[in-house]
Design an enzyme around this catalytic site. Structure first.
Site, PDB file in Angstrom:
ATOM      1  N   TYR A 150      14.096   5.340  19.242  1.00 31.62           N
ATOM      2  CA  TYR A 150      13.189   4.233  18.952  1.00 31.62           C
ATOM      3  C   TYR A 150      13.949   2.921  19.098  1.00 31.62           C
ATOM      4  CZ  TYR A 150      10.110   0.988  16.573  1.00 31.62           C
ATOM      5  OH  TYR A 150       9.313  -0.097  16.292  1.00 31.62           O
ATOM      6  N   TRP A 152      -3.528  -4.033  19.806  1.00 29.64           N
ATOM      7  CA  TRP A 152      -4.322  -4.810  18.840  1.00 29.64           C
ATOM      8  C   TRP A 152      -5.131  -5.926  19.491  1.00 29.64           C
ATOM      9  CZ3 TRP A 152      -5.062  -3.295  13.932  1.00 29.64           C
ATOM     10  CH2 TRP A 152      -4.170  -2.360  13.397  1.00 29.64           C
ATOM     11  N   GLU A 173      -4.426   7.451  17.466  1.00 28.66           N
ATOM     12  CA  GLU A 173      -3.881   6.256  16.831  1.00 28.66           C
ATOM     13  C   GLU A 173      -4.936   5.152  16.793  1.00 28.66           C
ATOM     14  OE1 GLU A 173      -0.003   3.284  17.461  1.00 28.66           O
ATOM     15  OE2 GLU A 173      -0.427   4.897  18.901  1.00 28.66           O
ATOM     16  N   TYR A 184       6.752   7.165  16.950  1.00 31.70           N
ATOM     17  CA  TYR A 184       7.225   6.538  15.701  1.00 31.70           C
ATOM     18  C   TYR A 184       7.944   7.591  14.852  1.00 31.70           C
ATOM     19  CZ  TYR A 184       3.498   3.316  17.144  1.00 31.70           C
ATOM     20  OH  TYR A 184       2.681   2.474  17.854  1.00 31.70           O
ATOM     21  N   GLY A 200       1.189  -6.261  10.805  1.00 27.79           N
ATOM     22  CA  GLY A 200       0.757  -4.949  11.263  1.00 27.79           C
ATOM     23  C   GLY A 200      -0.045  -4.973  12.546  1.00 27.79           C
ATOM     24  N   ASP A 230       0.374  -6.090  15.741  1.00 24.68           N
ATOM     25  CA  ASP A 230       1.553  -6.574  16.450  1.00 24.68           C
ATOM     26  C   ASP A 230       1.279  -7.602  17.545  1.00 24.68           C
ATOM     27  OD1 ASP A 230       2.153  -4.348  14.937  1.00 24.68           O
ATOM     28  OD2 ASP A 230       3.562  -3.514  16.373  1.00 24.68           O
ATOM     29  N   TRP A 267       7.439   4.401   8.331  1.00 26.89           N
ATOM     30  CA  TRP A 267       6.908   3.039   8.388  1.00 26.89           C
ATOM     31  C   TRP A 267       6.238   2.681   7.067  1.00 26.89           C
ATOM     32  CZ3 TRP A 267       8.674   4.564  12.912  1.00 26.89           C
ATOM     33  CH2 TRP A 267       8.973   3.604  13.890  1.00 26.89           C
ATOM     34  N   SER A 268       6.340   1.429   6.685  1.00 25.37           N
ATOM     35  CA  SER A 268       5.960   0.967   5.352  1.00 25.37           C
ATOM     36  C   SER A 268       4.472   1.123   5.048  1.00 25.37           C
ATOM     37  CB  SER A 268       6.380  -0.499   5.193  1.00 25.37           C
ATOM     38  OG  SER A 268       5.882  -1.055   4.009  1.00 25.37           O
ATOM     39  N   TRP A 269       3.608   0.404   5.788  1.00 25.55           N
ATOM     40  CA  TRP A 269       2.197   0.503   5.402  1.00 25.55           C
ATOM     41  C   TRP A 269       1.586   1.816   5.869  1.00 25.55           C
ATOM     42  CZ3 TRP A 269      -2.233  -2.866   7.782  1.00 25.55           C
ATOM     43  CH2 TRP A 269      -2.171  -2.881   9.170  1.00 25.55           C
ATOM     44  N   ASP A 270       2.175   2.442   6.885  1.00 23.13           N
ATOM     45  CA  ASP A 270       1.744   3.795   7.245  1.00 23.13           C
ATOM     46  C   ASP A 270       1.887   4.725   6.044  1.00 23.13           C
ATOM     47  OD1 ASP A 270       1.662   4.266  10.589  1.00 23.13           O
ATOM     48  OD2 ASP A 270       2.697   2.489   9.868  1.00 23.13           O
TER      49      ASP A 270
END
Length: 559
Positions: free
Chosen positions: A117, A447, A490, A63, A208, A210, A67-70
């Protein structure tokens, strides 16, 4: 629908990590002083190594952008090293915000090669497709066009509280507040696709989680992009058995391309995937309370944000709570429970072992009605559109973080957390992302079963918020132990604790730093957020433990 590999047998024989007397991994003790120092140094190293000069990447290989929520979770940990750098993390992200208020899920780094990416800036085409119909994508930055969970206002408030004097000197809250308010307005105005007061997600990447099994049903209606039309870069850095399948990816690409080709305009796009996710909306509730705190700090009126949070909480319970499941469930706004003869459709049956009995009218799923309703704005009144999705995921437990839930809902959630489906403290030490007994459970694949550090950090906050301090303390110790043992992985196999995905992962390091500061490291700063209602099973807030002064952590080179 993608076919997941058969789950590993759930026996002690396949659990090769530390195990207790019954085959469950033994709980971690809270690390001693020397272990805490090593863990802190390791987390410093990860965050320093992943810093780009303006923001922090989750992982340089897998990555390589922002990234937004990261970044929101990273800022929560960074505040213990440098409050100024934590502020900058959020400010950089908000620099990619669109004119309609959305915060995109990726802000691309122009220095990273285009093929590092996928899908990259050449696919999303934000500066052209995102401007052609007035969505207002920025001209000076390339971004994606979808969003991620709205944890940003909560993070901004915690970052401010880490060093309020420095925050006030820099005018941090005054700068970010208008942007955060615009972000929430976007979700309220453009994403209430079901018309019932909750924000909907229009792509599996937005909540989030995925490739959660919750999305298998909604995704089965999406025609995937042809296999030869794209090249996955993620498999260069991650094992295929741990990543979403090619079929899933083909559907992700098709959904994103269709949204792009409609100019990222929610009113124009058909949204074949439209789901109300309880964790996404729970984070929006918490962030509305945070905006109330920010408004109060800036001399404004917190009441509108509190009222919005209360309305969201009411809508979440009304539309997503399942008493039979003992947790919140996702709502598929494009689904329907019955066919024209009033019989259950085979592809829409929910698997809760008979608990969701539409023929008896005992569950909210039965109120979905006997006809298809379009997942667009509808007149008030009448049954909610779509149907509840029977798959149980961690998303349905994370509303524990939201103030103001009814006491019976909180009590049921706590039972589900430790029950047979999630087994926290019994079968597993960290909360899995999906039902341990579910037909799609896979301990390795992204997930679909693994335990994630941000999910468990949120759960620790939720447990502590509702007075379950002993459970929260145990989870805190287990999260810290797992972060250290896995080299800041992760995510983890929930049974063995074996690290999966990337290592030296930024939010794992950042949230470990936050938990190292003590159980009050967030809650002391959340008093305004909690004003809406502290729901405690014991009737009292947990007493905070002593902690180090904010902003006084031992310095690391580069911070």
């Amino acid at each position: 629908m993608s076919a997941a590999p058969a789950p590993a047998p759930r026996t002690a024989a396949v659990r090769t990590g530390r195990q207790g007397p019954t085959g469950t991994p033994a709980p971690h003790r809270f690390p001693g002083r020397a272990e805490r120092a090593r863990l802190r140094r390791g987390a410093h190293r990860v965050l320093l190594g992943n810093w780009t000069g303006t923001s922090t990447v989750p992982s340089h290989g897998l990555y390589p952008h922002q990234w937004s929520w990261d970044s929101a979770f990273i800022a929560i940990g960074l505040r213990h090293l440098s409050a100024t750098r934590a502020q900058r993390e959020l400010e950089t992200l908000l620099g990619g915000q669109w004119g309609d208020g959305r915060i995109p899920h990726i802000v691309f780094n122009s220095r990273v090669p285009q093929d590092a990416y996928f899908p990259g800036p050449g696919f999303w085409r934000s500066s052209t497709a995102g401007r052609s119909r007035g969505a207002g994508a920025p001209l000076d930055a390339e971004t994606s066009g979808i969003v991620q969970p709205p944890v940003h206002a909560f993070a901004a408030w915690l970052v401010h509280c880490a060093d309020p004097d420095a925050s006030r000197r820099r005018g941090f809250l005054a700068r970010v507040q208008p942007r955060l308010a615009a972000w929430h307005r976007y979700l309220a105005d453009e994403r209430d696709l079901g018309g019932g007061g909750l924000a909907a997600v229009v792509h599996p990447w937005e909540p989030g989680m995925d490739n959660s099994p919750c999305w298998d049903g909604p995704l089965s209606r999406v025609e995937p992009a042809p296999a030869g039309s794209f090249r996955r870069a993620d498999l260069t850095h991650g094992a295929a058995a741990e990543r979403p399948t090619d079929l899933d990816y083909g559907r992700y690409v098709a959904l994103a391309a269709a949204y792009r080709d409609h100019g990222y305009r929610d009113a124009d796009a058909p949204h074949p995937f439209a789901v109300e996710d309880p964790s996404f909306n729970a984070l929006l509730i918490v962030s509305e309370h945070a905006l109330a705190a920010i408004a109060r700090e800036l001399g404004g009126d917190p009441a509108p944000h509190r009222e919005r949070a209360a309305a969201l909480t009411d809508a979440l319970v009304r539309r997503s709570w399942s008493p039979q499941a003992g947790q919140f469930l996702c709502r598929d706004l494009r689904g329907e429970l019955r066919d024209q003869r009033g019989e259950l459709r085979g592809d829409q049956r929910v698997d809760l072992r008979g608990d969701l009995r539409g023929d008896e009218g005992t569950d909210q799923a039965a109120s979905a009605g006997t006809r298809r309703e379009d997942a667009t704005r509808r007149p008030s009144g009448g049954p909610p559109p779509g149907t509840l999705i029977g798959a149980r995921s961690a998303a349905g437990l994370l509303p524990l973080i939201a103030p103001g839930l009814p006491a019976h809902v909180t009590a049921a959630l706590l039972r589900t957390v430790t029950g047979e489906h999630f087994g926290l403290g019994d079968s597993v030490r960290l909360l899995p992302s999906y039902d341990l007994r579910g037909p799609a459970f896979d301990p390795y694949r992204y997930w679909r079963g693994p335990a994630w550090f941000n999910v468990n950090w949120l759960l620790e906050h939720g447990l502590r918020r509702c007075g379950e301090s002993e459970r929260a303390d145990l989870l805190r110790a287990d999260v810290l132990g797992a972060a250290a043992a896995s080299r800041f992985a992760e995510y983890l196999d929930p049974y063995t604790g074996e690290g999966r995905g990337a290592r030296d992962f930024s939010w794992t390091a950042a949230l470990a730093l936050d938990l190292l500061k003590g159980p009050d490291s967030g809650h002391e700063c959340e008093q305004e957020v909690q004003r809406a209602g502290f729901t405690s099973m014991s009737g009292k807030e947990p007493a905070p433990e002593p902690r180090e002064s904010p902003g006084r952590s031992e310095p690391e080179e580069g911070f």
